[in-house]
Design an enzyme around this catalytic site. Structure first.
Site: not given
Length: 106
Positions: A56-59
């Site tokens: 999950v590309p939380c950035h």
DNA sequence: AAGTTGACGACGA
DNA sequence: CTCGTCGCCAACT
């Protein structure tokens, strides 16, 4: 009925954010049909110690200021900035993403 | 079980 | 600028 529906929904949305784009907590919350932006952040926070879900590309998820919480980012605000820049996200300054350009609009 | 907190947002004062 | 309040949900204590 599943209970973690909320979190799963957050993950699902965040995962489909394309490179070079970002989304705000409020935007995600709104898409889900809720106003619970802070729990969106909580869902991402949970990923820090439990990456049970696929990447999950939380950035790519930022707050309304166009940046992550100061100090609570995955590896530091600097890490977030560097990472987004590497994907082609434009920054207005050292701390704010150019939401006008990089906000993922559905 | 119950109360508090949390990677937030928006508005009012 | 800071402070307070509401919204909404799950995790933490």
């Amino acid at each position: 009925m599943k209970k973690g529906n909320f979190f799963e929904r957050v993950y699902q949305i965040v995962r489909k954010i394309p490179e070079g784009k970002v989304m705000t907590y409020g935007q995600i919350a709104k898409i889900m049909g809720t106003k619970d932006a802070r729990n969106v952040g909580w869902a991402l926070h949970a990923l820090r110690h439990a990456q049970g879900e696929p990447i999950v590309p939380c950035h790519r998820v930022v707050n309304k200021d166009g940046r992550l919480a100061p100090g609570y980012a995955f590896g530091g605000p600097n890490e977030q900035k560097m990472r987004l820049k590497a994907e082609g996200v434009e920054f207005i300054n050292e701390d704010n993403v150019d939401l006008e350009r990089s906000l993922w609009r559905v």
